[in-house]
Motif scaffolding. Structure first.
Motif, PDB file in Angstrom:
ATOM      1  N   UNK A 132       0.808  -1.065  -0.238  1.00  0.00           N
ATOM      2  CA  UNK A 132      -0.152  -0.103  -0.130  1.00  0.00           C
ATOM      3  C   UNK A 132       0.871   1.245  -0.084  1.00  0.00           C
ATOM      4  N   UNK A 133       0.256   2.310  -0.453  1.00  0.00           N
ATOM      5  CA  UNK A 133       0.813   3.704  -0.236  1.00  0.00           C
ATOM      6  C   UNK A 133       0.756   4.249   1.149  1.00  0.00           C
ATOM      7  N   UNK A 134       1.862   5.128   1.416  1.00  0.00           N
ATOM      8  CA  UNK A 134       1.783   5.625   2.976  1.00  0.00           C
ATOM      9  C   UNK A 134       1.604   6.903   2.885  1.00  0.00           C
ATOM     10  N   UNK A 135       0.853   7.666   3.378  1.00  0.00           N
ATOM     11  CA  UNK A 135       0.939   9.274   3.526  1.00  0.00           C
ATOM     12  C   UNK A 135       0.892   9.730   4.758  1.00  0.00           C
ATOM     13  N   UNK A 155      -7.259   5.309   7.931  1.00  0.00           N
ATOM     14  CA  UNK A 155      -6.611   6.301   8.744  1.00  0.00           C
ATOM     15  C   UNK A 155      -6.482   5.633  10.399  1.00  0.00           C
ATOM     16  N   UNK A 156      -5.265   6.211  10.742  1.00  0.00           N
ATOM     17  CA  UNK A 156      -5.210   5.925  12.157  1.00  0.00           C
ATOM     18  C   UNK A 156      -3.898   7.126  12.615  1.00  0.00           C
ATOM     19  N   UNK A 157      -4.125   7.637  13.600  1.00  0.00           N
ATOM     20  CA  UNK A 157      -3.480   8.701  14.308  1.00  0.00           C
ATOM     21  C   UNK A 157      -2.706   8.249  15.689  1.00  0.00           C
ATOM     22  N   UNK A 158      -1.313   8.497  15.606  1.00  0.00           N
ATOM     23  CA  UNK A 158      -0.522   7.939  16.735  1.00  0.00           C
ATOM     24  C   UNK A 158      -0.455   8.761  17.997  1.00  0.00           C
ATOM     25  N   UNK A 159      -0.909  10.083  17.618  1.00  0.00           N
ATOM     26  CA  UNK A 159      -1.000  11.127  18.822  1.00  0.00           C
ATOM     27  C   UNK A 159      -0.074  12.282  18.308  1.00  0.00           C
ATOM     28  N   UNK A 160       0.784  12.214  17.451  1.00  0.00           N
ATOM     29  CA  UNK A 160       1.549  13.078  16.768  1.00  0.00           C
ATOM     30  C   UNK A 160       1.439  13.177  15.373  1.00  0.00           C
ATOM     31  N   UNK A 161       1.256  11.924  14.726  1.00  0.00           N
ATOM     32  CA  UNK A 161       1.212  12.144  13.020  1.00  0.00           C
ATOM     33  C   UNK A 161      -0.137  11.197  12.683  1.00  0.00           C
ATOM     34  N   UNK A 162      -0.850  11.831  11.629  1.00  0.00           N
ATOM     35  CA  UNK A 162      -1.838  10.943  11.042  1.00  0.00           C
ATOM     36  C   UNK A 162      -1.458  10.185   9.900  1.00  0.00           C
ATOM     37  N   UNK A 163      -1.648   8.854   9.870  1.00  0.00           N
ATOM     38  CA  UNK A 163      -1.392   7.831   8.783  1.00  0.00           C
ATOM     39  C   UNK A 163      -2.410   7.562   7.922  1.00  0.00           C
ATOM     40  N   UNK A 164      -2.197   7.765   6.757  1.00  0.00           N
ATOM     41  CA  UNK A 164      -3.159   7.322   5.715  1.00  0.00           C
ATOM     42  C   UNK A 164      -2.570   6.335   4.806  1.00  0.00           C
ATOM     43  N   UNK A 214      -1.549   1.611  -4.048  1.00  0.00           N
ATOM     44  CA  UNK A 214      -0.260   2.252  -4.306  1.00  0.00           C
ATOM     45  C   UNK A 214      -0.082   3.275  -5.371  1.00  0.00           C
ATOM     46  N   UNK A 215      -1.040   3.392  -6.101  1.00  0.00           N
ATOM     47  CA  UNK A 215      -1.132   4.193  -7.340  1.00  0.00           C
ATOM     48  C   UNK A 215      -1.798   5.557  -6.973  1.00  0.00           C
ATOM     49  N   UNK A 216      -2.444   5.530  -5.866  1.00  0.00           N
ATOM     50  CA  UNK A 216      -2.954   6.707  -5.039  1.00  0.00           C
ATOM     51  C   UNK A 216      -2.200   7.329  -4.162  1.00  0.00           C
ATOM     52  N   UNK A 217      -1.319   6.926  -3.641  1.00  0.00           N
ATOM     53  CA  UNK A 217      -0.606   7.683  -2.663  1.00  0.00           C
ATOM     54  C   UNK A 217      -0.023   9.182  -3.143  1.00  0.00           C
ATOM     55  N   UNK A 218       0.749   9.240  -4.298  1.00  0.00           N
ATOM     56  CA  UNK A 218       1.161  10.263  -4.635  1.00  0.00           C
ATOM     57  C   UNK A 218       0.176  11.353  -5.403  1.00  0.00           C
ATOM     58  N   UNK A 219      -0.928  10.908  -5.817  1.00  0.00           N
ATOM     59  CA  UNK A 219      -2.124  11.782  -6.105  1.00  0.00           C
ATOM     60  C   UNK A 219      -2.827  12.272  -4.949  1.00  0.00           C
ATOM     61  N   UNK A 225       4.629  11.860   1.503  1.00  0.00           N
ATOM     62  CA  UNK A 225       4.618  10.453   0.846  1.00  0.00           C
ATOM     63  C   UNK A 225       5.659   9.686   1.341  1.00  0.00           C
ATOM     64  N   UNK A 226       5.136   8.757   2.275  1.00  0.00           N
ATOM     65  CA  UNK A 226       6.260   7.900   2.673  1.00  0.00           C
ATOM     66  C   UNK A 226       6.349   6.456   2.389  1.00  0.00           C
ATOM     67  N   UNK A 227       5.518   6.155   1.098  1.00  0.00           N
ATOM     68  CA  UNK A 227       5.432   5.168   0.454  1.00  0.00           C
ATOM     69  C   UNK A 227       6.978   4.098   0.315  1.00  0.00           C
ATOM     70  N   UNK A 228       7.708   5.104  -0.106  1.00  0.00           N
ATOM     71  CA  UNK A 228       9.014   4.356  -0.351  1.00  0.00           C
ATOM     72  C   UNK A 228       9.661   3.847   0.646  1.00  0.00           C
TER      73      UNK A 228
END
Length: 355
Positions: free
Chosen positions: A42-45, A90-99, A103-108, A126-129
């Motif tokens: 998956x893509x990670x934003x 969506x999940x939030x760790x208290x400091x950062x929200x992770x989406x 994989x093809x949608x992370x950059x857009x 975009x943290x996918x890589x």
């Protein structure tokens, strides 16, 4: 390249992770039983900054203000007409929200979010890589050193949501997916440990059987109601956001123009139609296949988006090359979905009321 590429039987998917390791059906059984993990690719934003949740709440379909650290949910980005443009776990760790998205949608998605920042205190990346996403079901142990974990809310209708499918015996009630975001080093260690693994073909079959929508089921016309996505990704009373008017109007006063069904496909010819195949009734196009797979218990199955007016009992056909595959429907979103407000019809001006 996948960190699992060195495992015996590895066959790559178009996206990079394994499609399978030589035994898709066996892998599927192991994955469903919580004895294997699957690399999802998956893509990670990520979104950081003190305004992240209130900002994301104002531009997407889910209620995100007050999201507790570690709590998981799902949200959609809609256009002005309520059509789905992006989808994110969506999940939030208290400091950062992770989406987590396809994989093809992370950059857009990251680019769109960045364009919507204005003067707010948020940073999008975009943290996918840099990271690896692993899926597993209850019964399997989490990998070591998980960066963040997302727990799929699909097993029940979320607060503020609405389920169009029958509540009794919903196949999603047993859907216990967890997605672990890990570093490449952690993923390599897991791959080298010999832990049981499954490919994306196994995961896709389980997803279809659970009626679980993803962005791959979306086309340029899709509104959330058609895929029963109000169940997990839309909060109906959270307030304004782009596309909210359509969401409310269709749900309260109208009906979605199309609806998702599960298809039980005839496998006698050994042909499995691919996503995008036209679904027909008596030679007329009535929809399209969005996903297909060979399930370890149900056999060949698929998801299709069809016209709302289509008879739920009708036998459908899909043509692959010169082979005609018949399909029986299993209703997910019924034809009568929507119109929940039950607004009484007002008499026409000047009409005479008869007793």
């Amino acid at each position: 390249m996948s960190v699992f590429a060195g495992r015996d039987g590895f066959v790559a998917s178009e996206a990079g992770p394994a499609a399978h390791y030589g035994n898709p059906v066996g892998e599927q059984r192991a994955l469903a039983a919580g004895r294997a993990v699957v690399e999802l690719g998956l893509g990670v934003v990520t979104i950081s900054g003190p305004d992240r949740l209130s900002w994301l709440n104002s531009i997407t379909s889910q209620l995100l203000t007050g999201l507790a650290p570690g709590a998981s949910t799902e949200t959609l980005v809609l256009d002005q007409s309520g059509r789905v443009e992006h989808a994110a776990r969506v999940v939030d760790d208290g400091e950062v929200t992770w989406l987590l998205t396809e994989p093809t949608d992370a950059a857009p998605l990251a680019a769109w979010l960045d364009s919507m920042r204005f003067m707010l205190r948020v940073e999008v990346a975009d943290r996918s890589a840099d990271l690896v996403t692993l899926g597993r079901f209850d019964g399997s142990a989490a990998p070591d050193d998980v960066v963040v974990e997302w727990v799929d809310p699909w097993s029940s209708v979320t607060p503020g949501g609405w389920g169009y499918a029958a509540l009794e015996a919903h196949p999603g009630s047993d859907w216990t997916l967890r997605i672990d975001v890990v570093t490449p080093d952690t993923a390599v260690a897991l791959a080298e440990s010999g832990a049981p693994v499954a490919g994306l073909l196994a995961f896709e079959a389980l997803r279809i059987a659970a009626w679980r929508p993803v962005l791959a089921d979306v086309d340029e016309r899709t509104i959330p109601h058609e895929l029963d996505w109000l169940r997990s990704a839309v909060h109906l009373s959270k307030g304004c956001y782009r596309g909210q008017e359509t969401v409310a109007k269709v749900h309260n006063l109208g009906h979605p123009p199309r609806r998702v069904v599960m298809l039980h496909l005839d496998g006698s010819d050994g042909v499995l139609p691919v996503p995008g195949t036209a679904v027909e009734l008596d030679g007329k196009d009535v929809g399209r296949l969005t996903a297909s797979a060979l399930h370890h218990e149900l056999g060949p199955i698929g998801l299709a988006v069809v016209k709302r007016s289509l008879d739920p009992a009708a036998t459908l056909t899909l043509t692959v090359d010169d082979v005609v595959v018949t399909a029986a429907q299993e209703t997910i979103v019924p034809p009568e979905a929507g119109a929940t407000a039950n607004v009484p019809r007002l008499p026409r001006l000047g009409a005479v009321r008869r007793s």
